[in-house]
Design a protein around this motif. Structure first.
Motif, short mmCIF file in Angstrom:
data_model
loop_
_atom_site.label_atom_id
_atom_site.label_comp_id
_atom_site.label_asym_id
_atom_site.label_seq_id
_atom_site.Cartn_x
_atom_site.Cartn_y
_atom_site.Cartn_z
N ARG A 67 2.20 1.39 -5.30
CA ARG A 67 1.26 2.46 -4.67
C ARG A 67 1.66 3.64 -4.98
NH1 ARG A 67 1.44 0.29 1.21
NH2 ARG A 67 3.71 -0.38 0.46
N ASP A 71 -2.17 7.55 -1.66
CA ASP A 71 -3.00 6.39 -1.11
C ASP A 71 -2.83 6.48 0.30
OD1 ASP A 71 -3.72 5.82 -3.59
OD2 ASP A 71 -2.18 4.32 -4.03
N HIS A 72 -1.56 7.15 0.91
CA HIS A 72 -1.50 6.97 2.38
C HIS A 72 -1.90 8.51 3.17
CE1 HIS A 72 1.29 3.33 2.10
NE2 HIS A 72 1.83 3.88 1.18
N PHE A 123 2.91 9.07 8.08
CA PHE A 123 3.41 8.00 7.21
C PHE A 123 3.91 7.14 7.52
CE2 PHE A 123 6.58 7.08 3.84
CZ PHE A 123 5.72 6.84 2.92
N ARG A 126 1.49 4.47 9.27
CA ARG A 126 0.62 3.72 7.96
C ARG A 126 1.58 2.91 7.06
NH1 ARG A 126 -1.88 9.81 6.49
NH2 ARG A 126 -3.25 9.99 8.14
N THR A 127 2.64 3.13 7.26
CA THR A 127 3.79 2.03 6.74
C THR A 127 4.12 1.01 7.67
OG1 THR A 127 5.51 3.58 6.69
CG2 THR A 127 4.14 3.56 4.68
N GLU A 485 -5.49 3.38 12.75
CA GLU A 485 -4.98 2.37 12.00
C GLU A 485 -5.23 1.05 12.78
OE1 GLU A 485 -2.76 2.11 9.25
OE2 GLU A 485 -3.72 4.13 8.62
#
Length: 490
Positions: A67, A71-72, A123, A126-127, A485
């Protein structure tokens, strides 16, 4: 290893809430809050690099088996980045062109850099390394401790004058003399407990509202009472009216849009408990000073009315003293009347001081607004940049660019173009909040209520351009992203 990355962010959060002015400890004159912010930024960026490597995320050229960092990214990120970059122009280019002080401009702008933490935080959200729920689990107890500090300082100062100074004496010892003191505010006959971080009592109260309606447990009344009392004893009308508007909007929105009848009942119960608490605190503990102070701000003729009442009471007291001298047999009854009149005079004197202070503050603010508008008229489009001030209207010699009237001050500094940047950013936040939380009305309306209360509180007090003020904006941003999210994961 991963736990080490959170040491400085957690300490920064603790200091941001409980560190009050941010100078409980200083290193070579630099406040601990600034040092912790720098260390937090470095730590979180290193954490992001660790995640990028662990999850094999591409940074440069795209590869088919991994990725990409882009994309994030989400549209809200672009608004935050553009907002910071454009504001940096008003902190550097505009002051240089207009002949302003670059050091003042950077100092005025620097608290906006707290928003830089938005990028590593989102970040990590999102991860899957961070959730706002985790932030709130630490934030909420800290906010309750902040409310408790306000309450303890107020009660201690009322019953033992010097208690507040004693607290800073202790901090002086602990910090080896590096602390910067802030004195208790004796405002127009009342003791006020107000700090830079007092603005954080706003999200504290709205978090209580969220918990009360979501969970509905009676135990929430205790933190509700604590935070509400702390808000009242700031004796800061912008916070009062901001909280009132924000809570009413949030409750109305939940009551109208929530489909669950139980949530409506909890909302109504919350409003009822709030009214009961107000009556207990205002009439039982604070001698009706809340209503008095609010009334003084809405009636320009109140000062002359109070002074007239004081004059009448002084005449009655003088008459009682004369009667006591001429008729000693009625001295006992006279003494009771005199004591009653003296108590009433003391209360009226406090009200007179507050009304006089309100009138003086309003007059000073009017002069300030006129001076700011006159300077803005000399550069309407781009203003004079951050750090600018009106030479003959300085509120604080150490930070002359700091003004209580937010909109006129920002208009003078940023001009119409800069205000447009702020306006677009605020509208974008509301739009993204609607998209992220519209299906969860309690979350959405508590967010909107917090944002409204925050916006109103900073209008007439210099809360916005502080670490606490901008951190509140950061919390609102992170909550949007966290809810987005969560919605997408479902």
């Amino acid at each position: 290893m991963k736990k080490l990355f959170w040491i400085f962010p957690i300490w920064f959060l603790i200091d941001n809430v409980l560190g009050l002015n941010g100078y409980h400890f200083s290193v070579f004159g630099v406040g601990i809050r600034i040092i912790l912010f720098a260390l937090t930024t470095v730590s979180m960026c290193l954490h992001c690099l660790f995640v990028i490597r662990a999850e094999n995320i591409c940074i440069g050229k795209r590869k088919p088996d991994c990725r990409h960092l882009l994309d994030h990214c989400r549209p809200l990120d672009g608004f935050v980045l553009g907002f910071l970059v454009l504001n940096f122009v008003w902190a550097t280019v505009v002051p240089l062109v207009k002949g302003g002080s670059l050091s003042y401009a950077i100092n005025d702008f620097k608290t906006l850099l707290v928003l830089v933490l938005y990028f590593p935080c989102v970040f990590l959200i999102r991860t899957g390394r961070l959730t706002f729920h985790a932030i709130r689990r630490l934030l909420f107890p800290l906010l309750l401790l902040l409310a408790a500090w306000h309450s303890v300082m107020y009660i201690g100062e009322i019953h033992a004058p010097g208690f507040y100074a004693g607290y800073y004496d202790l901090i002086d010892i602990i910090s080896f003399g590096t602390a910067v003191r802030t004195d208790v505010v004796m405002g127009y006959g009342i003791t006020r407990i107000i700090q830079v971080t007092s603005v954080l009592l706003i999200p504290a109260f709205l978090l209580v509202l969220d918990k009360a309606i979501t969970h509905g447990k009676p135990v929430i009344i205790a933190p509700m009472a604590l935070v509400f009392f702390a808000i009242l004893i700031t004796y800061t009308k912008s916070i009062w009216f901001g909280i009132l508007a924000g809570v009413l909007l949030a409750m109305a929105g939940i009551f109208i849009f929530a489909k669950d009848a139980l949530m409506r009942k909890r909302t109504a119960a919350f409003g009822l408990v709030l009214v009961v608490l107000f009556c207990i605190f205002n009439y039982g503990f604070l001698d009706n000073t809340i209503v008095t102070r609010a009334r003084n701000s809405s009636r320009p003729d109140i000062l002359s009315s109070i002074e007239s009442q004081i004059g009448d009471l002084q005449q009655q007291l003088s008459q009682k003293e004369t009667e006591e001298a001429t008729d000693p047999s009625g001295s006992h009854e006279n003494q009771k009347d005199k004591e009653s009149l003296e108590d009433l005079l003391e209360k009226l004197e406090t009200q007179r001081q507050d009304a006089a202070g309100t009138a003086a503050a309003n007059a000073e603010r009017a002069l300030q607004n006129t001076a700011l508008q006159n300077k803005w008229s000399q550069s309407k489009l781009f203003g004079f940049g951050y750090g600018a001030y009106v030479e003959d209207c300085v509120r604080n010699q150490q930070v002359p660019y700091m003004y209580e009237s937010l909109i006129p001050a920002m208009l003078m500094k940023l001009g119409l173009a800069g205000m447009l940047v702020w306006g677009i950013f605020v509208i974008a936040l509301v739009v993204f909040a609607i998209k992220a939380m519209w299906k969860t009305p309690v979350k959405f309306w508590c967010w909107i209520g917090t944002a409204l209360a925050y916006a109103m509180a900073v209008q007439t007090n210099p809360f916005l351009f502080t670490f606490a003020g901008i951190s509140l904006m950061l919390y609102l941003l992170l909550f949007i992203e966290d809810q987005r999210e969560e919605t997408e994961s479902k």
